[in-house]
Design a protein around this motif. Structure first.
Motif, mmCIF file in Angstrom:
data_model
loop_
_atom_site.group_PDB
_atom_site.id
_atom_site.type_symbol
_atom_site.label_atom_id
_atom_site.label_comp_id
_atom_site.label_asym_id
_atom_site.label_seq_id
_atom_site.Cartn_x
_atom_site.Cartn_y
_atom_site.Cartn_z
ATOM 1 N N VAL A 13 -0.408 8.845 5.758
ATOM 2 C CA VAL A 13 -0.174 10.305 5.774
ATOM 3 C C VAL A 13 1.328 10.569 5.782
ATOM 4 C CG1 VAL A 13 -0.382 12.379 7.206
ATOM 5 C CG2 VAL A 13 -2.385 10.966 6.773
ATOM 6 N N MET A 14 2.060 9.815 6.610
ATOM 7 C CA MET A 14 3.516 9.940 6.666
ATOM 8 C C MET A 14 4.121 9.650 5.289
ATOM 9 S SD MET A 14 6.088 7.705 9.063
ATOM 10 C CE MET A 14 5.149 8.021 10.544
ATOM 11 N N ALA A 15 3.609 8.601 4.633
ATOM 12 C CA ALA A 15 4.121 8.206 3.313
ATOM 13 C C ALA A 15 3.868 9.309 2.294
ATOM 14 C CB ALA A 15 3.460 6.904 2.868
ATOM 15 N N LEU A 39 0.841 -1.203 0.000
ATOM 16 C CA LEU A 39 0.000 0.000 0.000
ATOM 17 C C LEU A 39 0.881 1.261 0.000
ATOM 18 C CD1 LEU A 39 -2.792 1.469 0.502
ATOM 19 C CD2 LEU A 39 -2.199 1.321 2.939
ATOM 20 N N VAL A 40 1.852 1.287 0.890
ATOM 21 C CA VAL A 40 2.734 2.456 1.013
ATOM 22 C C VAL A 40 3.537 2.652 -0.274
ATOM 23 C CG1 VAL A 40 4.768 3.363 2.226
ATOM 24 C CG2 VAL A 40 2.857 2.406 3.530
ATOM 25 N N HIS A 41 4.094 1.575 -0.793
ATOM 26 C CA HIS A 41 4.897 1.682 -2.018
ATOM 27 C C HIS A 41 4.045 2.179 -3.182
ATOM 28 C CE1 HIS A 41 7.028 0.251 -5.668
ATOM 29 N NE2 HIS A 41 8.036 0.805 -5.034
ATOM 30 N N GLU A 92 11.011 2.953 -4.039
ATOM 31 C CA GLU A 92 11.456 1.909 -3.107
ATOM 32 C C GLU A 92 12.272 2.530 -1.968
ATOM 33 O OE1 GLU A 92 13.488 -1.273 -5.157
ATOM 34 O OE2 GLU A 92 11.836 -1.479 -6.590
ATOM 35 N N GLU A 93 13.144 3.479 -2.327
ATOM 36 C CA GLU A 93 13.979 4.138 -1.325
ATOM 37 C C GLU A 93 13.109 4.908 -0.323
ATOM 38 O OE1 GLU A 93 17.079 7.737 -1.648
ATOM 39 O OE2 GLU A 93 17.493 6.088 -3.032
ATOM 40 N N VAL A 94 12.132 5.651 -0.839
ATOM 41 C CA VAL A 94 11.244 6.422 0.039
ATOM 42 C C VAL A 94 10.425 5.478 0.915
ATOM 43 C CG1 VAL A 94 9.272 8.010 0.090
ATOM 44 C CG2 VAL A 94 11.173 8.440 -1.476
ATOM 45 N N THR A 95 9.979 4.365 0.362
ATOM 46 C CA THR A 95 9.209 3.386 1.142
ATOM 47 C C THR A 95 10.053 2.870 2.306
ATOM 48 O OG1 THR A 95 7.901 2.760 -0.794
ATOM 49 C CG2 THR A 95 7.976 1.183 1.036
#
Length: 192
Positions: A85-87, A39-41, A55-58
């Protein structure tokens, strides 16, 4: 209760996992990651658009979840919402940082272009001025032109010019002086 296939695993309680992560439970963190990473990715990828950066941000987001888990307050909302929200915030920050870097590169490139443009402009001005000087030199007498070229372009002393041209030193000095006055007038140089 909804019917489940025999092979399906019930989805974990994200809020309960988050409470365990806040206590430093690495196994709970692994389960939380497995549950929410897709979900986050996906959310990050929609914002950032670059798969490698996404991927790096995830990974950065889940590191932040691990580090900030104690700050999560279940009374203020669900862990899934807190993490998404953080993502989103971190993905937008990455896009802004990339845009700022791109703008900075563009400004540097424009500055480099301006400097190279200024350099070309300077060379053109020098060439045009050189052409003006050469035309002005052509209007001098042969002796004046030769004497000035030897003295100013060749670096010869007046004595060496006199020897090269086979003329008396006084004549060379007079020819150079008269030629320089004529050049000054032709080129519009103020005599100051």
């Amino acid at each position: 209760m909804p019917h489940r296939d025999a092979g399906s695993v019930p989805s974990p309680d994200i809020d309960a996992l988050m409470a365990q992560v806040a206590q430093g439970d690495q196994e709970a963190f692994g389960s939380l990651y497995d549950s929410l990473a897709p979900l986050v990715h996906g959310l990050v990828l929609r914002v950032v658009r670059d798969p490698a950066q996404s991927e790096e941000v995830t990974q950065e987001i889940f590191l932040e979840v691990w580090q900030q888990a104690k700050r999560f307050d279940a009374d203020r909302g669900h862990a899934r919402a807190w993490i998404t929200v953080m993502a989103h915030r971190r993905a937008v920050d990455r896009v802004r940082a990339a845009q700022a870097a791109s703008d900075r590169d563009l400004r540097e490139g424009a500055k480099d272009f301006k400097e190279s443009y200024d350099d070309v402009e300077h060379r053109v001005e020098v060439a045009l001025e050189s052409e003006r000087v050469n035309k002005a030199l052509e209007s001098l007498t042969e002796v004046q032109r030769q004497a000035i070229r030897l003295a100013y372009y060749g670096g010869y002393t007046y004595g060496e010019v006199a020897d090269a041209l086979g003329l008396p030193l006084g004549t060379v000095k007079t020819r150079i002086r008269d030629g320089m006055i004529r050049l000054r007038d032709l080129l519009g140089v103020s005599h100051g």
